[in-house]
Scaffold this motif. Structure first.
Motif, PDB file in Angstrom:
ATOM      1  N   GLN A   1       0.637  -1.524   0.028  1.00 19.58           N
ATOM      2  CA  GLN A   1       0.458  -0.039   0.513  1.00 19.58           C
ATOM      3  C   GLN A   1       1.071   1.599  -0.408  1.00 19.58           C
ATOM      4  O   GLN A   1       0.922   2.407  -0.438  1.00 19.58           O
ATOM      5  CB  GLN A   1      -0.477  -0.017   1.498  1.00 19.58           C
ATOM      6  CG  GLN A   1      -2.078  -0.896   1.279  1.00 19.58           C
ATOM      7  CD  GLN A   1      -2.585  -0.829   3.038  1.00 19.58           C
ATOM      8  OE1 GLN A   1      -2.356  -0.355   3.167  1.00 19.58           O
ATOM      9  NE2 GLN A   1      -3.859  -1.547   2.294  1.00 19.58           N
TER      10      GLN A   1
ATOM     11  N   ARG B   1       4.139  -0.664   4.094  1.00 22.02           N
ATOM     12  CA  ARG B   1       2.616  -0.993   4.334  1.00 22.02           C
ATOM     13  C   ARG B   1       1.393  -1.766   4.182  1.00 22.02           C
ATOM     14  O   ARG B   1       1.667  -0.743   2.620  1.00 22.02           O
ATOM     15  CB  ARG B   1       1.888   0.441   5.280  1.00 22.02           C
ATOM     16  CG  ARG B   1       0.491   0.112   5.876  1.00 22.02           C
ATOM     17  CD  ARG B   1      -0.310   1.400   6.285  1.00 22.02           C
ATOM     18  NE  ARG B   1      -1.588   1.351   6.553  1.00 22.02           N
ATOM     19  CZ  ARG B   1      -1.727   2.027   7.763  1.00 22.02           C
ATOM     20  NH1 ARG B   1      -1.180   1.933   8.356  1.00 22.02           N
ATOM     21  NH2 ARG B   1      -3.178   1.649   7.981  1.00 22.02           N
TER      22      ARG B   1
ATOM     23  N   SER C   1      -1.649  -5.239   2.963  1.00 24.04           N
ATOM     24  CA  SER C   1      -2.866  -5.316   3.594  1.00 24.04           C
ATOM     25  C   SER C   1      -2.409  -7.138   2.783  1.00 24.04           C
ATOM     26  O   SER C   1      -2.284  -7.514   2.054  1.00 24.04           O
ATOM     27  CB  SER C   1      -4.448  -4.850   2.542  1.00 24.04           C
ATOM     28  OG  SER C   1      -5.252  -5.837   2.758  1.00 24.04           O
TER      29      SER C   1
ATOM     30  N   ARG D   1      -5.822  -8.350   6.976  1.00 29.14           N
ATOM     31  CA  ARG D   1      -4.786  -8.248   8.435  1.00 29.14           C
ATOM     32  C   ARG D   1      -3.795  -6.175   7.746  1.00 29.14           C
ATOM     33  O   ARG D   1      -3.748  -6.954   6.369  1.00 29.14           O
ATOM     34  CB  ARG D   1      -4.359  -8.264   9.466  1.00 29.14           C
ATOM     35  CG  ARG D   1      -3.435  -9.455   9.315  1.00 29.14           C
ATOM     36  CD  ARG D   1      -3.609 -10.450  10.137  1.00 29.14           C
ATOM     37  NE  ARG D   1      -2.356 -11.161   9.720  1.00 29.14           N
ATOM     38  CZ  ARG D   1      -1.632 -12.272  10.464  1.00 29.14           C
ATOM     39  NH1 ARG D   1      -1.711 -12.382  11.498  1.00 29.14           N
ATOM     40  NH2 ARG D   1      -0.778 -12.950   9.837  1.00 29.14           N
ATOM     41  N   LEU D   2      -3.938  -5.951   8.116  1.00 29.49           N
ATOM     42  CA  LEU D   2      -2.440  -4.750   7.761  1.00 29.49           C
ATOM     43  C   LEU D   2      -1.008  -5.738   8.382  1.00 29.49           C
ATOM     44  O   LEU D   2      -1.568  -5.825   9.877  1.00 29.49           O
ATOM     45  CB  LEU D   2      -2.625  -3.597   8.412  1.00 29.49           C
ATOM     46  CG  LEU D   2      -3.320  -2.518   7.511  1.00 29.49           C
ATOM     47  CD1 LEU D   2      -3.995  -0.984   7.856  1.00 29.49           C
ATOM     48  CD2 LEU D   2      -3.982  -2.801   6.716  1.00 29.49           C
TER      49      LEU D   2
END
Length: 555
Positions: A18, A31, A33, A39-40
């Motif tokens: 991301q 970052r 997903s 979940r991140l």
């Protein structure tokens, strides 16, 4: 976090990148997903380096898997959790828990140093994490502020980046011909190649505590050679901000790894500080080595020695005190380290500094993130160490003095005073005799360097300094935090008096003074420096240079 630097690639059919949230010496942290579990996560991408030989590229790839294996076996609230390690297009990716927060390096850069209580809390968390790692046979080998995260909202401290960790029984991986690590936080025994053990991580933690308390590493210098010398041979002076935690800092920055403070001891001392506001001396059983070896199990929590009282710990290696046998052992170790230092310095001079070290990331990893050099420039040479509230150890114990009587470093001049002495003072300081005292003053009088030459008195330097300290309030309005410590200067008995006072006016504000007294050639010499409390780093440099270059001359 936004989508700055967004990529949106999907890795291994599962992890959608991301936004870029960090970058280090070997790769980028995203970052991402986890589209399978919703979940991140954080994904560390190891970037390809086409300039690397095939063997080094393979080592870099293996290093990623090594990190995953090292951390995967550790379960601790203050150690990053590794979820997965995957490979795509012959490039490894490490999938970890996402910490919503920033590194200690970023925190210091944005908000400045932390309080002693916060430093103690951070230290306790990291000591607990390291104790778990060491018990499992894992050495981190790169403890520094950039590798410690602080979670927003909870302030949880998390140790991350085990990229150069050493696992017991595994072959050490480095780039060809290089030393891997951050020199300002690397223990002297690792720097020299003598040994590497859990104690090396504890040294790094000691340097980290100094950094979070003051804003910069105590071993920060302007050159690689300067850093090497500071770590291996130069006198260690923790910053004045470390005073509340000084016994812990001094214990962790003990150059002899066998005498270094252990994790359990340091954690106990920091907990006592949080509970009482005072740091006790380190409890130790005579002859027992501190810390513990890899895979040997966790040491029991130390039981305070009956004589352990809050106060200041013993001097660092090279300082006065200790048995002749211990001093001899430390001298032998120091000799080995100095030889290694010279070899490393020569290699750096030959242009290979970039491969000798370093994993320096964009946020200053390996340096002191966000710290600003407050010491006046003295040219391109090594900058003197930061100040401390500790005694000045014997200068005769320095293996290779950087300067001597009459030798003024760049930015200084040698003042040959008619009162019967010479010393180096900053170029812009002017002489101002005041009765039996001679002052050298900076413009506006911000810094005052004073010298007094007299006749020896009964009781020697200690009696003189203690007498002046007893009358400290008379000559120094608002006198406080004064103490007199026995030490040596150029092999001669000396006494250091250090104190804070209010200054001569409200406009001037609080000041701090360092004052050293010793006898030489039938005379009593008293040298001191006074400066605003916010400028003690510069003052300590002027003080040290004056003492290092001081010489008695015919009057």
């Amino acid at each position: 976090m936004g989508t700055e630097g967004a990529d949106f690639r999907v890795i291994a059919g599962r992890y959608r990148l991301q936004a870029r949230i960090g970058r280090g010496g070997m790769g980028v942290v995203w970052r991402a997903s986890d589209e399978l579990l919703g979940r991140l996560v954080a994904v560390k991408e190891i970037l390809a380096d086409d300039s690397l030989p095939e063997d080094d590229a393979r080592r870099r790839r293996d290093r990623t898997f090594r990190e995953a294996r090292a951390v995967a076996q550790l379960r601790h609230p203050h150690i990053i959790v590794v979820h997965d390690v995957v490979e795509q297009d012959e490039r490894p990716y490490l999938v970890m828990e996402l910490i919503d927060g920033c590194s200690l390096a970023d925190r210091i850069a944005r908000h400045g140093p932390v309080t002693p209580a916060e430093a103690a809390r951070i230290g306790i968390a990291l000591l607990s994490a390291l104790d778990t790692a060491h018990e499992a046979g894992v050495l981190h080998r790169d403890i520094k502020p950039a590798n410690v995260l602080v979670e927003s909202g909870t302030d949880r401290v998390v140790l991350t980046d085990f990229g150069i960790a050493q696992v017991e029984g595994a072959t050490t991986l480095t780039e060809t011909g290089s030393f891997v690590g951050s020199p300002e936080y690397t223990a002297p025994e690792r720097m020299s190649g003598v040994r590497t053990g859990p104690e090396s991580d504890l040294w790094s933690l000691g340097a980290l505590l100094c950094t979070v308390l003051s804003g910069e590493s105590p071993f920060r210098r302007d050159s690689l050679g300067g850093i090497l010398h500071a770590v291996v041979a130069a006198e260690i002076r923790p910053p004045v901000e470390a005073e509340p935690l000084l016994p812990v800092v001094r214990g962790l920055l003990e150059r002899d790894p066998d005498r270094r403070l252990g994790a359990a001891e340091a954690e106990w001392m920091l907990r006592v500080y949080l509970e009482t506001g005072r740091t006790p001396r380190a409890p130790e059983a005579p002859g027992a080595p501190r810390g513990h070896r890899l895979g040997m199990g966790r040491p029991s929590k130390p039981v305070p020695h009956p004589s352990a009282q809050p106060g200041v710990s013993a001097p660092l290696s090279g300082a006065p005190g200790g048995t002749a046998e211990a001093a001899s052992g430390r001298s032998s170790t120091r000799a080995v380290l100095v030889v290694a230092l010279l070899v490393a310095a020569l290699a750096a001079a030959g242009g290979s500094a970039a491969t000798l070290f370093l994993n320096r990331d964009e946020s200053g990893g390996g340096g002191s993130p966000g710290g600003t050099a407050t010491t006046p420039s003295t040219g391109t040479g090594t900058r003197p160490a930061p100040p401390s509230s500790t005694p000045v150890p014997s200068r005769s114990g320095s293996p290779t003095p950087s300067r001597g009587p009459g030798t003024a470093p760049s930015g200084y001049r040698t003042a040959r005073d008619p009162a019967g002495f010479s010393l180096a003072v900053p170029d812009d300081f002017t002489r101002s005799p005041q009765g039996e005292r001679v002052f050298y003053l900076s413009p506006e009088g911000t810094y005052r360097l004073g010298v007094k030459v007299g006749t020896p008195e009964p009781g020697g330097p200690q009696a003189v300094m203690r007498g002046q300290a007893a009358d400290g309030q008379v000559a120094n309005p608002g006198y406080r935090d004064g103490r007199v410590t026995p030490t040596t200067h150029a092999g001669r008995p000396a006494a250091l008096w250090e104190f804070t006072w209010n200054g001569y006016s409200a406009t001037e504000g609080p000041r701090h003074t360092y004052d050293l007294c010793w006898e030489e050639s039938g005379r009593l010499y008293d040298v001191w420096v006074s400066a605003p409390v916010g400028k003690v780093r510069e003052a300590r440099e002027y003080f040290d240079v004056a003492l290092d270059t001081f010489a008695a001359t015919p009057s």
